[in-house]
Design a protein around this motif. Structure first.
Motif, mmCIF file in Angstrom:
data_model
loop_
_atom_site.group_PDB
_atom_site.id
_atom_site.type_symbol
_atom_site.label_atom_id
_atom_site.label_comp_id
_atom_site.label_asym_id
_atom_site.label_seq_id
_atom_site.Cartn_x
_atom_site.Cartn_y
_atom_site.Cartn_z
ATOM 1 N N ILE A 37 71.304 48.318 98.396
ATOM 2 C CA ILE A 37 72.202 47.709 97.415
ATOM 3 C C ILE A 37 71.428 46.761 96.494
ATOM 4 O O ILE A 37 71.755 46.619 95.311
ATOM 5 N N SER A 38 70.364 46.152 97.019
ATOM 6 C CA SER A 38 69.561 45.255 96.179
ATOM 7 C C SER A 38 68.873 46.025 95.063
ATOM 8 O O SER A 38 68.725 45.522 93.940
ATOM 9 N N GLN A 39 68.474 47.263 95.341
ATOM 10 C CA GLN A 39 67.852 48.077 94.300
ATOM 11 C C GLN A 39 68.868 48.448 93.220
ATOM 12 O O GLN A 39 68.548 48.432 92.024
ATOM 13 N N LEU A 79 65.102 31.242 100.950
ATOM 14 C CA LEU A 79 64.985 31.560 102.375
ATOM 15 C C LEU A 79 66.225 31.127 103.152
ATOM 16 O O LEU A 79 66.903 30.192 102.760
ATOM 17 N N ARG A 80 66.506 31.849 104.264
ATOM 18 C CA ARG A 80 65.747 32.991 104.739
ATOM 19 C C ARG A 80 66.384 34.297 104.302
ATOM 20 O O ARG A 80 65.737 35.337 104.184
ATOM 21 N N ALA A 81 67.698 34.243 104.063
ATOM 22 C CA ALA A 81 68.442 35.484 103.806
ATOM 23 C C ALA A 81 68.025 36.154 102.502
ATOM 24 O O ALA A 81 68.190 37.358 102.340
ATOM 25 N N GLY A 82 67.452 35.396 101.569
ATOM 26 C CA GLY A 82 67.016 35.981 100.308
ATOM 27 C C GLY A 82 65.993 37.084 100.470
ATOM 28 O O GLY A 82 65.866 37.965 99.613
ATOM 29 N N ASN A 83 65.261 37.057 101.598
ATOM 30 C CA ASN A 83 64.224 38.072 101.811
ATOM 31 C C ASN A 83 64.798 39.479 101.902
ATOM 32 O O ASN A 83 64.115 40.452 101.581
ATOM 33 N N GLY A 84 66.035 39.610 102.335
ATOM 34 C CA GLY A 84 66.657 40.933 102.392
ATOM 35 C C GLY A 84 66.835 41.544 101.016
ATOM 36 O O GLY A 84 66.600 42.737 100.818
ATOM 37 N N LEU A 85 67.243 40.749 100.047
ATOM 38 C CA LEU A 85 67.349 41.219 98.667
ATOM 39 C C LEU A 85 65.969 41.394 98.048
ATOM 40 O O LEU A 85 65.722 42.336 97.306
ATOM 41 N N VAL A 89 64.279 44.707 95.799
ATOM 42 C CA VAL A 89 63.901 44.545 94.392
ATOM 43 C C VAL A 89 62.404 44.782 94.219
ATOM 44 O O VAL A 89 61.960 45.381 93.241
ATOM 45 N N LEU A 90 61.609 44.345 95.203
ATOM 46 C CA LEU A 90 60.156 44.540 95.131
ATOM 47 C C LEU A 90 59.776 46.020 95.165
ATOM 48 O O LEU A 90 58.786 46.420 94.546
ATOM 49 N N ALA A 130 66.056 34.672 90.834
ATOM 50 C CA ALA A 130 66.266 34.045 92.135
ATOM 51 C C ALA A 130 67.249 34.895 92.931
ATOM 52 O O ALA A 130 68.279 35.324 92.390
ATOM 53 N N VAL A 131 66.921 35.162 94.204
ATOM 54 C CA VAL A 131 67.761 36.045 95.009
ATOM 55 C C VAL A 131 68.219 35.344 96.285
ATOM 56 O O VAL A 131 67.443 34.699 96.976
ATOM 57 N N ASP A 132 69.513 35.480 96.571
ATOM 58 C CA ASP A 132 70.131 34.950 97.784
ATOM 59 C C ASP A 132 71.422 35.735 97.991
ATOM 60 O O ASP A 132 72.230 35.808 97.063
ATOM 61 N N PRO A 133 71.621 36.354 99.154
ATOM 62 C CA PRO A 133 72.800 37.211 99.311
ATOM 63 C C PRO A 133 74.136 36.513 99.062
ATOM 64 O O PRO A 133 75.059 37.131 98.551
#
Length: 210
Positions: A37-39, A79-85, A89-90, A130-133
């Motif tokens: 979903i992040s993609q 962090l920390r949940a932002g790493n999932g998104l 995206v990366l 900036a990413v955070d679920p």
């Protein structure tokens, strides 16, 4: 929809989000869905990137082909949940620079406490995403954007999976120049500051810590 808030209503986004909301969805499946979903959300948040052209020789002829212009993106995980998104995206933009803002929410005051900050150089010349679920109270997100602006960022977008009206209002008040892209604007926050109907704690569900 407003200029400040974009809800991505694509059927694939909405379907995957519904699967993530289901409390029966496993940790492994939750992580996979979050990456996918992040993609899809990344397509929306990068829609208006500046373009230029460069000469490319196809098997048939030379042509002026469209390519991205300017410095590489900076992706900042809250962090920390932002790493999932971030991971998803990366995969889409593998050349992006990456930074991290470590904030946790004091469970009594609901205010953010900073414990880590490391971001790329030259944020003033980059689009910063900036990413955070979860955009819940908006306090942590607003604090993270404060830190990014202090580090020189001027062109910032905020990507989240779910948003509460309270969080959107807080961000709009603190940072009206930062567009928010999300998969859903949910109903409200409960007394503990969790999004309703939401999907629980994104970090716990992603890492299996509860």
């Amino acid at each position: 929809m407003t200029e400040h808030l974009t809800v991505v209503e694509h059927p694939l986004v909405q379907h995957k989000l519904s699967l993530m909301r289901d409390k029966a969805t496993s940790t492994a499946e939750f992580r996979r869905l979050l990456r996918e979903i992040s993609q899809l959300l990344a397509y929306e948040i990068t829609r208006e990137l500046p373009m230029t052209t460069q000469q490319v020789e196809t098997p048939m002829e030379m042509m002026d082909a469209p390519v991205l212009d300017g410095k590489k993106l900076a992706l900042i995980s809250i962090l920390r949940a932002g790493n999932g998104l971030l991971d998803g995206v990366l995969e889409l933009v593998p050349s992006a620079r990456v930074g991290f803002v470590g904030l946790y929410r004091d469970e009594e005051t609901l205010l953010p406490v900073q414990y880590y900050f490391k971001v790329p150089d030259g944020l003033d010349d980059r689009l910063v995403i900036a990413v955070d679920p979860m955009l819940a109270t908006g306090n942590s997100s607003a604090a993270a954007i404060d830190l990014l602006k202090q580090a020189g960022a001027t062109n910032i977008r905020f990507l989240c999976l779910l948003a509460a009206p309270e969080g959107v209002a807080r961000m709009q008040e603190a940072h009206p120049d930062v567009p928010i892209i999300t998969a859903s604007l949910d109903r409200c926050l409960n007394d503990q500051g969790y999004i309703i109907p939401g999907l629980g704690d994104a970090g716990d569900r992603m890492f299996g810590t509860k």
